[in-house]
Design a protein around this motif. Structure first.
Motif, PDB file in Angstrom:
ATOM      1  N   ILE A 263       0.748  -1.080   0.092  1.00 58.83           N
ATOM      2  CA  ILE A 263       0.053  -0.037   0.170  1.00 58.83           C
ATOM      3  C   ILE A 263       0.925   1.121  -0.248  1.00 58.83           C
ATOM      4  N   SER A 264       0.388   2.274  -0.631  1.00 59.25           N
ATOM      5  CA  SER A 264       1.026   3.447  -0.857  1.00 59.25           C
ATOM      6  C   SER A 264      -0.209   4.335  -0.534  1.00 59.25           C
ATOM      7  N   ILE A 265      -0.064   5.133   0.934  1.00 57.23           N
ATOM      8  CA  ILE A 265      -1.038   6.296   1.244  1.00 57.23           C
ATOM      9  C   ILE A 265      -1.129   7.279   0.484  1.00 57.23           C
ATOM     10  N   SER A 266      -2.017   7.445  -0.483  1.00 60.04           N
ATOM     11  CA  SER A 266      -2.146   8.408  -1.529  1.00 60.04           C
ATOM     12  C   SER A 266      -2.769   9.567  -1.268  1.00 60.04           C
ATOM     13  N   GLU A 267      -3.884   9.578  -0.406  1.00 64.33           N
ATOM     14  CA  GLU A 267      -4.859  10.888   0.009  1.00 64.33           C
ATOM     15  C   GLU A 267      -5.419  10.508   1.408  1.00 64.33           C
ATOM     16  N   ARG A 268      -5.780  11.434   1.953  1.00 59.41           N
ATOM     17  CA  ARG A 268      -6.290  11.594   3.539  1.00 59.41           C
ATOM     18  C   ARG A 268      -7.573  11.030   3.334  1.00 59.41           C
ATOM     19  N   PRO A 269      -8.089  10.460   4.267  1.00 61.92           N
ATOM     20  CA  PRO A 269      -9.507  10.012   4.385  1.00 61.92           C
ATOM     21  C   PRO A 269     -10.154  11.247   4.975  1.00 61.92           C
ATOM     22  N   THR A 270     -11.308  11.373   4.300  1.00 59.68           N
ATOM     23  CA  THR A 270     -12.134  12.429   4.405  1.00 59.68           C
ATOM     24  C   THR A 270     -13.628  11.850   4.808  1.00 59.68           C
ATOM     25  N   ASP A 271     -14.092  12.208   5.821  1.00 54.16           N
ATOM     26  CA  ASP A 271     -15.564  11.402   6.126  1.00 54.16           C
ATOM     27  C   ASP A 271     -15.499   9.847   6.202  1.00 54.16           C
ATOM     28  N   VAL A 272     -14.345   9.403   6.161  1.00 56.40           N
ATOM     29  CA  VAL A 272     -14.332   8.077   6.324  1.00 56.40           C
ATOM     30  C   VAL A 272     -13.492   7.394   7.469  1.00 56.40           C
ATOM     31  N   LEU A 273     -13.534   6.303   7.879  1.00 53.22           N
ATOM     32  CA  LEU A 273     -12.466   5.750   8.822  1.00 53.22           C
ATOM     33  C   LEU A 273     -12.461   6.662  10.097  1.00 53.22           C
TER      34      LEU A 273
END
Length: 466
Positions: free
Chosen positions: A180-190
């Motif tokens: 996995i490569s974390i490509s974006e910030r979780p928004t309104d999830v998790l």
């Protein structure tokens, strides 16, 4: 089912097996100049491949690893068995004769045999998932799901976020070994996730971690074996707390490339951290020594309560902080440190390397010249301590003065006291008091530790009771 060339049309994304090794079909077609149909596969184990999906300058498919791909003839590929057979093979459901000596588990008060349980544990993972393009998760699809394990499934971070709205109350998420490569910030999830396992995803770096730094309820984060070597929280100056990872209490960074103490210094900026596991890193496997390394980590992270799964008792913290204060006393003085508070101005370089040193001086007092220690274990072991020995419950027992090596264990010291006072070892209770800590009595309860571990110093007094 063994596939022939006439069936090789709609196979992209299918899971296959070749000589006992699993792969995913990424390409089906002609690969000039060789005639005939080929399947391009991406192996679960990239070491089996030979290329990244390219051949003589032409890209036929893409792999996550540069050696993860191969071209194979369709008649060499096994596309699997029927569903019932697959379930039986994977979860060991076939009947097996009972044998003596099988492992048993208690359910309630009844023993239950574990038949083939090791095989179940071995295969309970690694299902490669295929997410259809354009898939949109319906909010609340799994409205009560709290734990989700996606280890070794090939899932990407984008796919996780795309589906996450369907897991509104998810608390535990396992994403081990997915590249996995974390490509974006979780928004309104998790936003409800408390436990996140990202171990063995070696594409993750320090900057990617900042994208998950504001998950509000994240308490437990596993970052083992991701190859990380540094961390820096730019929003917090020396001695301040970061706004990142506000709820993080448990952090595991085993099996990484951490070699600098600056990494440990930064962890003191985490406002809620109280448990750390940092095993099998260059920093902890170096020449400093396991006991000294543990002491320094404890001294550098003020709120830590557990280190490498061992609870930090108040006596151990006190000993670690005092020893750390002594060990770097010479550097502190050379950098501008002084016993007089008005003249105590260590330079920025020292303060950056030892952010808590000034706090330790306020807590225990600035180190005197006679306290400064060299950092050479051989010299420390040979150092003798002049100690007084009192027996508070024995009014007729005179105060005794003895010289003891600070490397002496509590067990050996009790043996000496037993012979000296003619009292059985099993009846002795020993503690000590220091003129620098008036009114406090420190119990010497761990027989395997040394006087140095408890920071016993010249002039301290051993209190012996029976």
């Amino acid at each position: 089912m063994i596939m022939n060339e006439t069936l090789a049309l709609d196979v992209i994304g299918r899971r296959v097996e070749v000589n006992g090794h699993r792969a995913t079909v990424r390409f089906s077609g002609i690969v000039p100049p060789v005639e005939g149909l080929w399947l391009g596969v991406e192996w679960d184990n990239p070491e089996r491949g030979k290329h990244d999906g390219s051949y003589e300058g032409t890209v036929y498919f893409k792999c996550r690893h540069p050696t993860g791909g191969s071209f194979i003839r369709p008649n060499k590929v096994n596309f699997g068995v029927d569903f019932i057979t697959a379930v039986k093979n994977r979860y060991v459901l076939q009947d097996e004769p009972e044998e003596d000596g099988k492992e048993q588990t208690l359910i309630g008060k009844k023993p239950v045999e574990n038949v083939g349980f090791d095989s179940v544990k071995k295969w309970q993972s690694e299902n490669k998932l295929k997410f259809p393009s354009g898939l949109q998760s319906l909010p609340g699809t799994f409205s009560t799901l709290k734990t989700l394990v996606l280890n070794r499934t090939g899932v990407t971070w984008s796919e996780v976020l795309r589906c996450a709205s369907g897991w509104p109350v998810l608390e535990e998420l396992y994403l081990n070994a997915n590249d996995i490569s974390i490509s974006e910030r979780p928004t309104d999830v998790l936003q409800m996730v408390k436990f996140l396992d990202l171990s063995s995803n070696r594409l993750i770096d320090e900057n990617q971690l900042f994208l998950i730094a504001y998950l509000p309820r994240l308490e437990h984060l596993i970052l083992s074996d991701i190859g990380i070597s540094s961390i820096h929280f730019p929003d917090a100056k020396i001695g301040c707390k970061t706004s990142m990872f506000p709820s993080l209490q448990y952090l595991i960074v085993n099996d990484n490339q951490i070699s600098q103490w600056s990494f440990i210094n930064e962890l003191d900026k985490l406002q809620s951290l109280h448990s750390l596991s940092c095993m099998r890193n260059p920093l902890t496997e170096g020449a400093t020594g396991a006991e000294t390394t543990r002491q320094w980590i404890i001294a550098k992270i003020g709120q830590l309560k557990t280190l490498n799964r061992c609870v930090i008792l108040p006596e151990e913290r006190r000993g670690a902080e005092i020893d750390y204060r002594k060990a770097f006393g010479n550097e502190w003085k050379k950098a501008g440190g002084h016993q007089n508070p008005e003249e105590n101005r260590p330079n920025e370089e020292f303060t950056a390397a030892h952010p808590r040193y000034q706090l330790l001086c306020l807590k225990y007092g600035a180190p005197e010249d006679g306290e400064f220690k060299t950092q050479q274990p051989v010299l420390l072991k040979n150092q003798l301590l002049t100690l007084k020995i009192k027996c508070p419950n024995q009014l007729d027992q005179k105060v005794i003065e003895k010289q003891l090596p600070e490397s002496m264990t509590i067990q050996k010291m009790k043996g000496l006291l037993s012979r000296l006072l003619k009292v059985p070892v099993s009846q002795l209770q020993v503690s000590y008091e220091s003129p620098k800590m008036p009114g406090r009595e420190i119990e010497l309860e761990n027989n395997q530790q040394s006087l140095q571990f408890y920071s016993v110093e010249n002039g301290d007094c051993l209190l012996v009771r029976w």
